[in-house]
Design a protein around this motif. Structure first.
Motif, short mmCIF file in Angstrom:
data_model
loop_
_atom_site.label_atom_id
_atom_site.label_comp_id
_atom_site.label_asym_id
_atom_site.label_seq_id
_atom_site.Cartn_x
_atom_site.Cartn_y
_atom_site.Cartn_z
N ARG A 132 84.22 -16.11 -25.07
CA ARG A 132 83.45 -16.55 -23.91
C ARG A 132 81.98 -16.79 -24.23
O ARG A 132 81.32 -17.56 -23.53
CB ARG A 132 83.54 -15.48 -22.81
CG ARG A 132 84.85 -15.40 -22.08
CD ARG A 132 85.02 -16.54 -21.07
NE ARG A 132 83.87 -16.66 -20.18
CZ ARG A 132 83.60 -15.86 -19.14
NH1 ARG A 132 84.44 -14.86 -18.85
NH2 ARG A 132 82.53 -16.04 -18.40
N ALA A 133 81.48 -16.09 -25.25
CA ALA A 133 80.04 -16.18 -25.50
C ALA A 133 79.73 -15.91 -26.96
O ALA A 133 80.47 -15.23 -27.66
CB ALA A 133 79.28 -15.18 -24.62
N LEU A 134 78.58 -16.45 -27.39
CA LEU A 134 77.98 -16.16 -28.68
C LEU A 134 76.72 -15.34 -28.43
O LEU A 134 75.96 -15.62 -27.50
CB LEU A 134 77.59 -17.45 -29.40
CG LEU A 134 78.66 -18.52 -29.59
CD1 LEU A 134 78.02 -19.81 -30.10
CD2 LEU A 134 79.73 -18.04 -30.54
N MET A 135 76.49 -14.32 -29.26
CA MET A 135 75.30 -13.49 -29.08
C MET A 135 74.58 -13.29 -30.42
O MET A 135 74.64 -12.21 -31.02
CB MET A 135 75.64 -12.15 -28.44
CG MET A 135 74.43 -11.44 -27.87
SD MET A 135 74.83 -10.31 -26.50
CE MET A 135 75.60 -8.96 -27.38
N PRO A 136 73.91 -14.33 -30.92
CA PRO A 136 73.10 -14.15 -32.14
C PRO A 136 71.88 -13.31 -31.85
O PRO A 136 71.40 -13.25 -30.71
CB PRO A 136 72.72 -15.59 -32.50
CG PRO A 136 72.73 -16.31 -31.19
CD PRO A 136 73.82 -15.68 -30.37
N ALA A 137 71.35 -12.68 -32.89
CA ALA A 137 70.16 -11.85 -32.75
C ALA A 137 69.15 -12.21 -33.83
O ALA A 137 69.52 -12.46 -34.97
CB ALA A 137 70.53 -10.37 -32.85
N HIS A 138 67.89 -12.24 -33.45
CA HIS A 138 66.82 -12.39 -34.43
C HIS A 138 66.58 -11.03 -35.07
O HIS A 138 66.54 -10.01 -34.38
CB HIS A 138 65.55 -12.89 -33.76
CG HIS A 138 65.78 -14.09 -32.88
ND1 HIS A 138 66.50 -15.18 -33.30
CD2 HIS A 138 65.39 -14.35 -31.60
CE1 HIS A 138 66.54 -16.07 -32.31
NE2 HIS A 138 65.88 -15.59 -31.28
N VAL A 139 66.44 -11.01 -36.38
CA VAL A 139 66.35 -9.75 -37.10
C VAL A 139 65.06 -9.69 -37.92
O VAL A 139 64.75 -10.63 -38.65
CB VAL A 139 67.56 -9.55 -38.03
CG1 VAL A 139 67.48 -8.22 -38.76
CG2 VAL A 139 68.86 -9.62 -37.23
N PHE A 140 64.34 -8.59 -37.81
CA PHE A 140 63.17 -8.31 -38.64
C PHE A 140 62.10 -9.37 -38.48
O PHE A 140 61.27 -9.29 -37.60
CB PHE A 140 63.58 -8.14 -40.10
CG PHE A 140 64.62 -7.09 -40.32
CD1 PHE A 140 64.56 -5.88 -39.64
CD2 PHE A 140 65.68 -7.29 -41.17
CE1 PHE A 140 65.51 -4.89 -39.82
CE2 PHE A 140 66.65 -6.32 -41.37
CZ PHE A 140 66.57 -5.11 -40.70
N SER A 141 62.12 -10.42 -39.33
CA SER A 141 61.03 -11.40 -39.26
C SER A 141 61.53 -12.84 -39.25
O SER A 141 60.75 -13.75 -39.48
CB SER A 141 60.09 -11.21 -40.47
OG SER A 141 60.77 -11.49 -41.68
N THR A 142 62.80 -13.03 -38.95
CA THR A 142 63.37 -14.37 -39.00
C THR A 142 64.25 -14.61 -37.78
O THR A 142 65.12 -13.78 -37.47
CB THR A 142 64.22 -14.56 -40.27
OG1 THR A 142 63.42 -14.27 -41.41
CG2 THR A 142 64.72 -16.00 -40.37
N MET A 143 64.02 -15.73 -37.11
CA MET A 143 64.88 -16.10 -35.99
C MET A 143 66.21 -16.63 -36.50
O MET A 143 66.29 -17.24 -37.57
CB MET A 143 64.19 -17.15 -35.12
CG MET A 143 63.00 -16.62 -34.33
SD MET A 143 62.15 -17.90 -33.36
CE MET A 143 63.47 -18.42 -32.23
#
Length: 383
Positions: A132-143
């Protein structure tokens, strides 16, 4: 940067808000003595929401934490039992826990080998009829690669939830972090780029109906007009008026603090650019899609590097020493023996260095010198 060695450098500085102490006491008094006696979701919260909306071009809904923001978004999107949400295998626990709390299943996928954000190709390969969905996350210092995830979501008719809890102030292709998805989230916990002395967060969206649903859900399902009229099952995720006033004060200096973080990060990366042969990989200097919450290296001999830095008075931190599927809480929800080799490698190698706006040039240089000395030492530095 000057060349004065300084030691005993904390990773989490105890004096983050020293310069704002008088302001905090003032807004506490003003809020406590305000005749309205409105301590949550009052005029100050509304003003903060308007100020953040102006910066992002979205409707902004303040809530109690970044984790709560994810929960509100998933609930507003109707994610529930039988649904799947694609999440990175490496990252913070709420990426999985908020999905599971909705009765849905987190589908863990591998990450980019150096950016450490969710791999769009791996995400697409993991899609099923239940996704139903995608949930990417920005980590540390990079989108994360949000253009690719936006295209992927549109191509497959999926909702896109952007976990930008770590990335306030970052931009990619001219768009602020948090504005690429159907909704994005920020976290204001003290060490974040827009941190405060307490918990808080926000939901960002350009969908009016989604914003309306989140506003209702954060306050026990009430519409903000008729008290004790509950339209749906909601949550207690309300924003504190003292903290709203304090954040309005700090918002004016946010860009200056972000610029200082970026300069420190650039200095580190320039100093560490040639350390790959010693088993140390640094983020690149600058570039589109960079944010500067935490400065993280990949080190083949992480524990030895941590010990070396500690001996030189530099405190470090290891974020996410286990992948999410390897956590006891989430393992039952993961595909057995899932292929997450890059996530596992990241969990084994990440080490984060001190990065905060009032870190002095002398201390920054001391930290960089200590890392480089480790890399130059045959006994310590060779992987």
């Amino acid at each position: 940067m000057t060349a004065t060695a300084t030691q005993d450098i904390p990773f989490f500085p105890p004096d983050l808000f020293d310069d704002d102490r008088d302001t905090l006491l003032r807004v506490l008094y003003e809020t406590g003595t305000d005749p309205s006696q409105k301590f949550i979701l009052g005029a100050r919260t509304a003003e903060l929401e308007r100020a953040l909306a102006e910066r992002t071009g979205t409707d902004t809904v303040a809530c109690s934490s970044g984790t709560s923001a994810l929960t509100l978004v998933l609930t507003a999107l109707g994610i529930g039992p039988g649904d799947e949400v694609v999440v990175p295998a490496f990252g913070c626990a709420p990426l999985a826990s908020t999905v599971i709390a909705r009765g849905a299943r987190p589908v863990f996928v591998d990450v980019h080998p150096t950016a450490l954000t969710m791999d769009p190709a791996a995400a697409e390969a993991a899609l099923t009829e239940r996704t139903r969905a995608l949930m990417p996350a920005h980590v540390f210092s990079t989108m994360a690669d949000m253009p690719a995830f936006r295209a992927l979501a549109d191509r497959h008719g999926l909702r896109l939830v952007e976990d930008s809890a770590l990335a306030q102030g970052g931009t990619l292709a001219g768009r602020p972090a948090g504005t690429w998805g159907d909704a994005g989230v920020y976290s204001f916990v003290q060490v974040k780029t827009f941190g405060m002395p307490g918990e808080g967060g926000a939901v960002l969206t350009s969908d009016p109906s989604l914003a309306s649903a989140v506003r209702m859900l954060r306050n026990h399902g009430q519409d903000g007009v008729h008290r004790f009229l509950h339209h749906r099952i909601g949550h207690n995720s309300r924003f504190d008026e003292v903290m709203a006033a304090f954040q309005l004060h700090r918002l004016g200096g946010l860009d200056q603090r972000l610029e200082r973080r970026a300069r420190i990060s650039a200095y580190y990366s320039a100093r560490f650019a040639d350390l790959a042969d010693a088993g140390i990989t640094a983020p690149p200097v600058g570039g589109d899609g960079r944010c500067h919450y935490v400065y993280t290296l990949l080190a083949e001999r992480r524990d030895a590097l941590r010990a070396h830095l500690a001996a030189h008075g530099v405190a470090t931190h290891v974020y996410y020493p286990r992948t999410l599927p390897a956590q006891p809480a989430f393992a039952p929800h993961a595909a057995p023996g899932g292929p997450w080799p890059r996530a596992a490698s990241a969990a084994r190698r990440t080490i984060s260095l001190p990065l905060y706006p009032h870190l002095s040039d002398a201390r920054v240089e001391h930290i960089a010198d200590a890392v480089c000395a480790f890399a130059r030492s045959p006994q310590e530095g060779n992987p």
